[in-house]
Design a protein around this motif. Structure first.
Motif, PDB file in Angstrom:
ATOM      1  N   ARG A 103       0.769  -1.355   0.004  1.00 35.62           N
ATOM      2  CA  ARG A 103       0.016  -0.067   0.015  1.00 35.62           C
ATOM      3  C   ARG A 103       1.047   1.232  -0.150  1.00 35.62           C
ATOM      4  O   ARG A 103       0.508   2.332  -0.020  1.00 35.62           O
ATOM      5  CB  ARG A 103      -0.817  -0.086   1.202  1.00 35.62           C
ATOM      6  CG  ARG A 103      -2.116  -0.648   1.224  1.00 35.62           C
ATOM      7  CD  ARG A 103      -2.932  -0.781   2.180  1.00 35.62           C
ATOM      8  NE  ARG A 103      -2.410  -1.240   3.571  1.00 35.62           N
ATOM      9  CZ  ARG A 103      -2.806  -2.028   4.229  1.00 35.62           C
ATOM     10  NH1 ARG A 103      -3.575  -2.939   4.001  1.00 35.62           N
ATOM     11  NH2 ARG A 103      -2.103  -2.520   5.407  1.00 35.62           N
ATOM     12  N   MET A 104       2.108   1.085   0.269  1.00 33.51           N
ATOM     13  CA  MET A 104       3.043   2.301   0.404  1.00 33.51           C
ATOM     14  C   MET A 104       3.313   3.083  -0.835  1.00 33.51           C
ATOM     15  O   MET A 104       3.176   2.234  -2.023  1.00 33.51           O
ATOM     16  CB  MET A 104       4.289   1.953   0.811  1.00 33.51           C
ATOM     17  CG  MET A 104       5.206   2.836   1.216  1.00 33.51           C
ATOM     18  SD  MET A 104       6.743   2.564   1.753  1.00 33.51           S
ATOM     19  CE  MET A 104       6.629   1.451   3.179  1.00 33.51           C
ATOM     20  N   GLN A 105       3.027   4.445  -1.113  1.00 29.60           N
ATOM     21  CA  GLN A 105       3.124   4.930  -2.346  1.00 29.60           C
ATOM     22  C   GLN A 105       4.439   5.405  -2.464  1.00 29.60           C
ATOM     23  O   GLN A 105       5.304   5.731  -1.532  1.00 29.60           O
ATOM     24  CB  GLN A 105       2.193   6.209  -2.272  1.00 29.60           C
ATOM     25  CG  GLN A 105       0.817   6.079  -2.093  1.00 29.60           C
ATOM     26  CD  GLN A 105      -0.166   7.227  -2.163  1.00 29.60           C
ATOM     27  OE1 GLN A 105       0.693   8.318  -2.332  1.00 29.60           O
ATOM     28  NE2 GLN A 105      -1.414   7.152  -2.082  1.00 29.60           N
ATOM     29  N   ILE A 106       4.951   5.069  -3.533  1.00 25.07           N
ATOM     30  CA  ILE A 106       6.217   5.474  -4.181  1.00 25.07           C
ATOM     31  C   ILE A 106       6.496   6.987  -4.744  1.00 25.07           C
ATOM     32  O   ILE A 106       5.589   7.196  -5.629  1.00 25.07           O
ATOM     33  CB  ILE A 106       7.095   4.435  -5.161  1.00 25.07           C
ATOM     34  CG1 ILE A 106       6.987   2.930  -4.260  1.00 25.07           C
ATOM     35  CG2 ILE A 106       8.265   4.987  -5.444  1.00 25.07           C
ATOM     36  CD1 ILE A 106       7.440   1.981  -4.952  1.00 25.07           C
TER      37      ILE A 106
END
Length: 101
Positions: free
Chosen positions: A98-101
């Protein structure tokens, strides 16, 4: 608290047949995947040893109820630990996903 004088009995009577597989040295761990494999393999061996101890007690081949219950309790605790580790790894994966890059 005062120390106990005189001979004392051992708290745990070990069955050499049930714990012989658990006394082997762990394999060399190269990574996290190997660590998980070793933990799961150890838990599986402990569960199988506890199952054998329970079956031997039920069949009357063994009269050590304390050792049998201790082996079954240890196997249950280790199984819970492996399940909790799996849940934590899955949660960490989804958190990274779910982490946005």
């Amino acid at each position: 608290m005062l120390p106990i004088d005189g001979p004392t009995l051992p708290l745990v009577v070990r069955d050499p047949q049930a714990t012989s597989a658990l006394q082997e040295k762990p394999e060399k761990v190269d990574g996290f995947g190997d660590l998980l494999k070793n933990v799961v393999a150890t838990a599986n061996e402990r569960i199988q040893a506890a199952d054998q101890a329970g079956e031997a007690f039920a069949a009357g081949q063994r009269d050590d109820i304390h050792g049998t219950m201790l082996a079954l309790s240890k196997a249950e605790i280790e199984l819970r630990m492996v399940g909790t580790m799996r849940n934590k790894v899955v949660d960490a994966f989804f958190e990274l996903w779910r982490m946005q890059i």
